[in-house]
Design a protein around this motif. Structure first.
Motif, PDB file in Angstrom:
ATOM      1  N   PHE A   1      16.985   2.441  -7.303  1.00 15.80           N
ATOM      2  CA  PHE A   1      15.814   1.830  -7.914  1.00 15.80           C
ATOM      3  C   PHE A   1      14.605   2.103  -7.036  1.00 15.80           C
ATOM      4  N   ALA A   2      13.441   2.073  -7.667  1.00 13.81           N
ATOM      5  CA  ALA A   2      12.194   2.353  -6.946  1.00 13.81           C
ATOM      6  C   ALA A   2      11.240   1.180  -7.080  1.00 13.81           C
ATOM      7  N   ILE A   3      10.439   0.996  -6.056  1.00 15.40           N
ATOM      8  CA  ILE A   3       9.342   0.043  -6.081  1.00 15.40           C
ATOM      9  C   ILE A   3       8.088   0.870  -5.860  1.00 15.40           C
ATOM     10  N   GLU A   4       7.175   0.807  -6.816  1.00 12.69           N
ATOM     11  CA  GLU A   4       5.973   1.628  -6.754  1.00 12.69           C
ATOM     12  C   GLU A   4       4.735   0.799  -6.437  1.00 12.69           C
ATOM     13  N   GLN A   5       3.936   1.303  -5.535  1.00  6.18           N
ATOM     14  CA  GLN A   5       2.638   0.744  -5.156  1.00  6.18           C
ATOM     15  C   GLN A   5       2.669  -0.780  -4.971  1.00  6.18           C
ATOM     16  N   PRO A   6       3.475  -1.256  -4.017  1.00 11.69           N
ATOM     17  CA  PRO A   6       3.523  -2.703  -3.789  1.00 11.69           C
ATOM     18  C   PRO A   6       2.171  -3.227  -3.305  1.00 11.69           C
ATOM     19  N   SER A   7       1.755  -4.357  -3.846  1.00  9.44           N
ATOM     20  CA  SER A   7       0.468  -4.929  -3.460  1.00  9.44           C
ATOM     21  C   SER A   7       0.604  -5.907  -2.294  1.00  9.44           C
TER      22      SER A   7
ATOM     23  N   PHE B   1       5.447   4.533  -2.858  1.00 10.58           N
ATOM     24  CA  PHE B   1       6.710   4.125  -3.453  1.00 10.58           C
ATOM     25  C   PHE B   1       7.752   3.947  -2.354  1.00 10.58           C
ATOM     26  N   VAL B   2       8.806   3.213  -2.679  1.00 11.33           N
ATOM     27  CA  VAL B   2      10.009   3.134  -1.852  1.00 11.33           C
ATOM     28  C   VAL B   2      11.184   3.274  -2.812  1.00 11.33           C
ATOM     29  N   PHE B   3      12.098   4.196  -2.524  1.00 11.98           N
ATOM     30  CA  PHE B   3      13.258   4.427  -3.381  1.00 11.98           C
ATOM     31  C   PHE B   3      14.516   4.097  -2.594  1.00 11.98           C
ATOM     32  N   PHE B   4      15.383   3.298  -3.190  1.00  6.35           N
ATOM     33  CA  PHE B   4      16.655   2.922  -2.589  1.00  6.35           C
ATOM     34  C   PHE B   4      17.789   3.498  -3.430  1.00  6.35           C
ATOM     35  N   MET B   5      18.810   4.073  -2.784  1.00  2.79           N
ATOM     36  CA  MET B   5      19.968   4.587  -3.510  1.00  2.79           C
ATOM     37  C   MET B   5      21.239   4.180  -2.796  1.00  2.79           C
ATOM     38  N   ASN B   6      22.185   3.666  -3.553  1.00  2.00           N
ATOM     39  CA  ASN B   6      23.497   3.305  -3.007  1.00  2.00           C
ATOM     40  C   ASN B   6      24.293   4.599  -2.844  1.00  2.00           C
ATOM     41  N   VAL B   7      24.390   5.096  -1.624  1.00  2.00           N
ATOM     42  CA  VAL B   7      25.096   6.344  -1.351  1.00  2.00           C
ATOM     43  C   VAL B   7      26.537   6.088  -0.919  1.00  2.00           C
ATOM     44  N   GLY B   8      26.944   4.832  -0.912  1.00  2.00           N
ATOM     45  CA  GLY B   8      28.325   4.472  -0.593  1.00  2.00           C
ATOM     46  C   GLY B   8      29.173   4.446  -1.851  1.00  2.00           C
ATOM     47  N   ASN B   9      30.401   3.908  -1.732  1.00  2.00           N
ATOM     48  CA  ASN B   9      31.292   3.870  -2.890  1.00  2.00           C
ATOM     49  C   ASN B   9      31.657   2.447  -3.322  1.00  2.00           C
TER      50      ASN B   9
ATOM     51  N   GLY C   1       0.781  -1.223   0.000  1.00  2.00           N
ATOM     52  CA  GLY C   1       0.000   0.000   0.000  1.00  2.00           C
ATOM     53  C   GLY C   1       0.817   1.280   0.000  1.00  2.00           C
ATOM     54  N   LYS C   2       2.136   1.187   0.165  1.00  2.00           N
ATOM     55  CA  LYS C   2       2.976   2.391   0.074  1.00  2.00           C
ATOM     56  C   LYS C   2       2.870   2.951  -1.330  1.00  2.00           C
TER      57      LYS C   2
ATOM     58  N   GLY D   1      20.568   4.569   1.037  1.00  2.00           N
ATOM     59  CA  GLY D   1      19.598   5.569   1.463  1.00  2.00           C
ATOM     60  C   GLY D   1      18.200   5.131   1.059  1.00  2.00           C
ATOM     61  N   VAL D   2      17.213   5.416   1.896  1.00  2.00           N
ATOM     62  CA  VAL D   2      15.833   4.977   1.647  1.00  2.00           C
ATOM     63  C   VAL D   2      14.882   6.168   1.790  1.00  2.00           C
ATOM     64  N   VAL D   3      13.989   6.319   0.827  1.00  2.00           N
ATOM     65  CA  VAL D   3      12.920   7.313   0.911  1.00  2.00           C
ATOM     66  C   VAL D   3      11.616   6.591   0.618  1.00  2.00           C
ATOM     67  N   GLU D   4      10.603   6.817   1.456  1.00  2.00           N
ATOM     68  CA  GLU D   4       9.292   6.189   1.272  1.00  2.00           C
ATOM     69  C   GLU D   4       8.238   7.270   1.101  1.00  2.00           C
ATOM     70  N   GLY D   5       7.236   6.945   0.325  1.00  2.00           N
ATOM     71  CA  GLY D   5       6.166   7.910   0.138  1.00  2.00           C
ATOM     72  C   GLY D   5       4.852   7.234  -0.132  1.00  2.00           C
TER      73      GLY D   5
END
Length: 101
Positions: A73-79, A39-47, A36-37, A97-101
Motif C-alpha cells: 500500500f502507498a501513502i501519498e503526499q502526507p500533510s 509518497f511512501v510505499f510499503f510491501m510485505n516481502v515476507g510469507n 511533505g514526502k 519493504g519500504v520505498v520513499e519518494g
C-alpha cells in the motif's frame, strides 16, 4: 520516435529504498512517515500476513488491516508526520519493504 530515459527519470523525482522493517508478534514495529514526502510505499516481502495500523494494532483482536504476502500500500503526499505500526500473529515473522519518494 526516441525516448530520453534520463529526462523521464528526472521528471518523476527522486526516490530511495529505506531499510526494511522486521515484523514480529512480540511488539508492534513502527515506521515514521514525514509530512511533505511525495509518497511512501510499503510491501510485505515476507510469507506471513502482517497487520498494520495505529499503535494498538493487534492481530489477536483483529485491530488493524491485513497486509498479505506480496501485497502493498502507498501513502501519498502526507500533510502531517505520523507513524504506521506493523505486527504479525503469534509465532509469525515477516518483513516490510519500504520505498520513499
Amino acid at each position: 520516435m526516441s525516448v530520453d530515459a534520463g529526462t523521464s527519470f528526472r521528471n518523476i523525482g527522486e526516490f530511495s529504498d529505506v531499510p526494511p522493517v522486521a515484523v514480529t508478534n512480540a511488539a508492534a514495529t513502527s515506521h515514521t512517515i514525514t509530512a511533505g514526502k511525495g509518497f511512501v510505499f510499503f510491501m510485505n516481502v515476507g510469507n506471513k500476513i502482517v497487520w498494520y495500523g495505529g499503535s494498538t494494532v493487534d492481530p489477536a483482536t483483529s485491530r488493524g488491516a491485513k497486509l498479505l504476502p506480496n501485497s502493498g500500500f502507498a501513502i501519498e503526499q502526507p500533510s502531517q508526520t505520523f507513524k504506521v505500526y506493523f505486527k504479525t500473529a503469534s509465532g509469525d515473522t515477516s518483513t516490510i519493504g519500504v520505498v520513499e519518494g
